[in-house]
Design a protein around this motif. Structure first.
Motif, PDB file in Angstrom:
ATOM      1  N   VAL A 171       0.809  -1.213   0.000  1.00 12.27           N
ATOM      2  CA  VAL A 171       0.000   0.000   0.000  1.00 12.27           C
ATOM      3  C   VAL A 171       0.848   1.271   0.000  1.00 12.27           C
ATOM      4  N   THR A 172       0.481   2.170  -0.913  1.00 11.07           N
ATOM      5  CA  THR A 172       1.013   3.526  -0.935  1.00 11.07           C
ATOM      6  C   THR A 172      -0.154   4.471  -0.713  1.00 11.07           C
ATOM      7  N   VAL A 173       0.032   5.433   0.178  1.00 14.61           N
ATOM      8  CA  VAL A 173      -0.981   6.458   0.440  1.00 14.61           C
ATOM      9  C   VAL A 173      -0.451   7.782  -0.073  1.00 14.61           C
ATOM     10  N   VAL A 174      -1.303   8.503  -0.802  1.00 12.34           N
ATOM     11  CA  VAL A 174      -0.957   9.831  -1.293  1.00 12.34           C
ATOM     12  C   VAL A 174      -1.964  10.814  -0.716  1.00 12.34           C
ATOM     13  N   ALA A 175      -1.476  11.761   0.066  1.00 10.74           N
ATOM     14  CA  ALA A 175      -2.335  12.780   0.673  1.00 10.74           C
ATOM     15  C   ALA A 175      -1.462  13.849   1.307  1.00 10.74           C
ATOM     16  N   PRO A 176      -1.940  15.099   1.287  1.00 10.04           N
ATOM     17  CA  PRO A 176      -1.164  16.175   1.903  1.00 10.04           C
ATOM     18  C   PRO A 176      -0.989  16.010   3.412  1.00 10.04           C
ATOM     19  N   ASP A 177      -1.970  15.378   4.059  1.00  5.66           N
ATOM     20  CA  ASP A 177      -1.908  15.152   5.502  1.00  5.66           C
ATOM     21  C   ASP A 177      -2.537  13.798   5.784  1.00  5.66           C
ATOM     22  N   ALA A 178      -2.247  13.212   6.939  1.00  7.53           N
ATOM     23  CA  ALA A 178      -2.763  11.891   7.272  1.00  7.53           C
ATOM     24  C   ALA A 178      -3.117  11.805   8.743  1.00  7.53           C
ATOM     25  N   VAL A 179      -4.144  10.990   9.031  1.00  4.92           N
ATOM     26  CA  VAL A 179      -4.479  10.712  10.425  1.00  4.92           C
ATOM     27  C   VAL A 179      -3.329   9.914  11.034  1.00  4.92           C
ATOM     28  N   ALA A 180      -3.206   9.982  12.339  1.00  2.74           N
ATOM     29  CA  ALA A 180      -2.071   9.361  13.036  1.00  2.74           C
ATOM     30  C   ALA A 180      -1.913   7.879  12.717  1.00  2.74           C
ATOM     31  N   GLU A 181      -3.025   7.149  12.637  1.00  2.09           N
ATOM     32  CA  GLU A 181      -2.908   5.706  12.403  1.00  2.09           C
ATOM     33  C   GLU A 181      -2.312   5.380  11.033  1.00  2.09           C
ATOM     34  N   LEU A 182      -2.353   6.315  10.084  1.00  2.00           N
ATOM     35  CA  LEU A 182      -1.672   6.110   8.802  1.00  2.00           C
ATOM     36  C   LEU A 182      -0.249   6.636   8.815  1.00  2.00           C
ATOM     37  N   ARG A 183      -0.049   7.777   9.437  1.00  3.00           N
ATOM     38  CA  ARG A 183       1.309   8.347   9.510  1.00  3.00           C
ATOM     39  C   ARG A 183       2.270   7.399  10.196  1.00  3.00           C
ATOM     40  N   ASP A 184       1.783   6.656  11.166  1.00  2.02           N
ATOM     41  CA  ASP A 184       2.635   5.802  11.992  1.00  2.02           C
ATOM     42  C   ASP A 184       2.779   4.371  11.471  1.00  2.02           C
ATOM     43  N   ARG A 185       2.132   4.025  10.357  1.00  2.00           N
ATOM     44  CA  ARG A 185       2.197   2.655   9.823  1.00  2.00           C
ATOM     45  C   ARG A 185       3.492   2.468   9.041  1.00  2.00           C
ATOM     46  N   VAL A 186       4.375   1.649   9.552  1.00  2.00           N
ATOM     47  CA  VAL A 186       5.665   1.440   8.885  1.00  2.00           C
ATOM     48  C   VAL A 186       5.505   0.635   7.595  1.00  2.00           C
ATOM     49  N   GLU A 187       4.437  -0.170   7.484  1.00  2.00           N
ATOM     50  CA  GLU A 187       4.249  -0.991   6.291  1.00  2.00           C
ATOM     51  C   GLU A 187       3.521  -0.258   5.171  1.00  2.00           C
ATOM     52  N   VAL A 188       3.263   1.032   5.372  1.00  2.00           N
ATOM     53  CA  VAL A 188       2.596   1.856   4.369  1.00  2.00           C
ATOM     54  C   VAL A 188       3.558   2.948   3.915  1.00  2.00           C
ATOM     55  N   SER A 189       3.652   3.128   2.609  1.00  2.00           N
ATOM     56  CA  SER A 189       4.448   4.220   2.067  1.00  2.00           C
ATOM     57  C   SER A 189       3.534   5.435   1.921  1.00  2.00           C
ATOM     58  N   TRP A 190       3.790   6.489   2.695  1.00  2.00           N
ATOM     59  CA  TRP A 190       2.958   7.690   2.636  1.00  2.00           C
ATOM     60  C   TRP A 190       3.695   8.777   1.880  1.00  2.00           C
ATOM     61  N   GLN A 191       3.110   9.225   0.785  1.00  2.00           N
ATOM     62  CA  GLN A 191       3.637  10.328  -0.005  1.00  2.00           C
ATOM     63  C   GLN A 191       2.864  11.581   0.404  1.00  2.00           C
ATOM     64  N   GLN A 192       3.505  12.495   1.087  1.00  4.02           N
ATOM     65  CA  GLN A 192       2.841  13.678   1.635  1.00  4.02           C
ATOM     66  C   GLN A 192       2.707  14.761   0.558  1.00  4.02           C
ATOM     67  N   ARG A 193       1.673  14.606  -0.265  1.00  3.58           N
ATOM     68  CA  ARG A 193       1.411  15.540  -1.363  1.00  3.58           C
ATOM     69  C   ARG A 193       0.053  15.186  -1.971  1.00  3.58           C
ATOM     70  N   GLY A 194      -0.366  15.968  -2.944  1.00  9.89           N
ATOM     71  CA  GLY A 194      -1.605  15.694  -3.650  1.00  9.89           C
ATOM     72  C   GLY A 194      -1.442  14.609  -4.698  1.00  9.89           C
ATOM     73  N   PHE A 195      -2.568  14.127  -5.217  1.00  5.61           N
ATOM     74  CA  PHE A 195      -2.599  13.082  -6.238  1.00  5.61           C
ATOM     75  C   PHE A 195      -2.072  13.596  -7.570  1.00  5.61           C
ATOM     76  N   ASP A 196      -1.341  12.733  -8.268  1.00 10.31           N
ATOM     77  CA  ASP A 196      -0.884  12.989  -9.629  1.00 10.31           C
ATOM     78  C   ASP A 196      -1.229  11.741 -10.442  1.00 10.31           C
ATOM     79  N   PRO A 197      -1.782  11.884 -11.657  1.00 16.65           N
ATOM     80  CA  PRO A 197      -2.121  10.701 -12.454  1.00 16.65           C
ATOM     81  C   PRO A 197      -0.948   9.733 -12.634  1.00 16.65           C
ATOM     82  N   GLY A 198       0.280  10.213 -12.586  1.00 14.49           N
ATOM     83  CA  GLY A 198       1.447   9.345 -12.669  1.00 14.49           C
ATOM     84  C   GLY A 198       1.554   8.372 -11.505  1.00 14.49           C
TER      85      GLY A 198
END
Length: 112
Positions: A36-63
């Motif tokens: 799982v990769t999450v793309v969002a400018p901000d995230a709730v704590a339970e997503l920010r702290d998930r080591v098995e999730v790649s969080w891209q701190q930004r808006g969505f891009d079709p790429g």
């Protein structure tokens, strides 16, 4: 509608948005073995702290859809609409969490 179940073990899944709905979806996706990769400018704590999730701190891009097998649009309605359009163009399965009646694919109530 045509019912189908997806085997996600080892498959790349993108979640756009990182609020409570996205957090619930991520739980189910991880339980199904998705990468799982999450793309969002901000995230709730339970997503920010998930080591098995790649969080891209930004808006969505079709790429972001390159190499993705499924996308869960869990962002504000206007962002979800953009994600749905891009997923249709890219030929990627897409669930719009805010518009189940119009979404190209639907996650059932029994699935997070």
């Amino acid at each position: 509608m045509y019912p189908v179940f997806l085997r996600l073990d080892g498959r790349r899944v993108l979640v756009v948005g990182a609020g409570p709905v996205a957090a619930r979806r991520v739980e189910g996706l991880l339980a199904a073995g998705a990468r799982v990769t999450v793309v969002a400018p901000d995230a709730v704590a339970e997503l920010r702290d998930r080591v098995e999730v790649s969080w891209q701190q930004r808006g969505f891009d079709p790429g972001d859809l390159v190499g993705v097998w499924l996308v869960q649009a869990c962002a504000p309605t206007h962002v979800n609409a953009e994600v749905v359009r891009a997923a249709e163009t890219a030929g990627v399965w897409c669930v719009d969490a805010a518009a189940a009646g119009a979404s190209p694919a639907v996650a059932t109530a029994g699935v997070p």
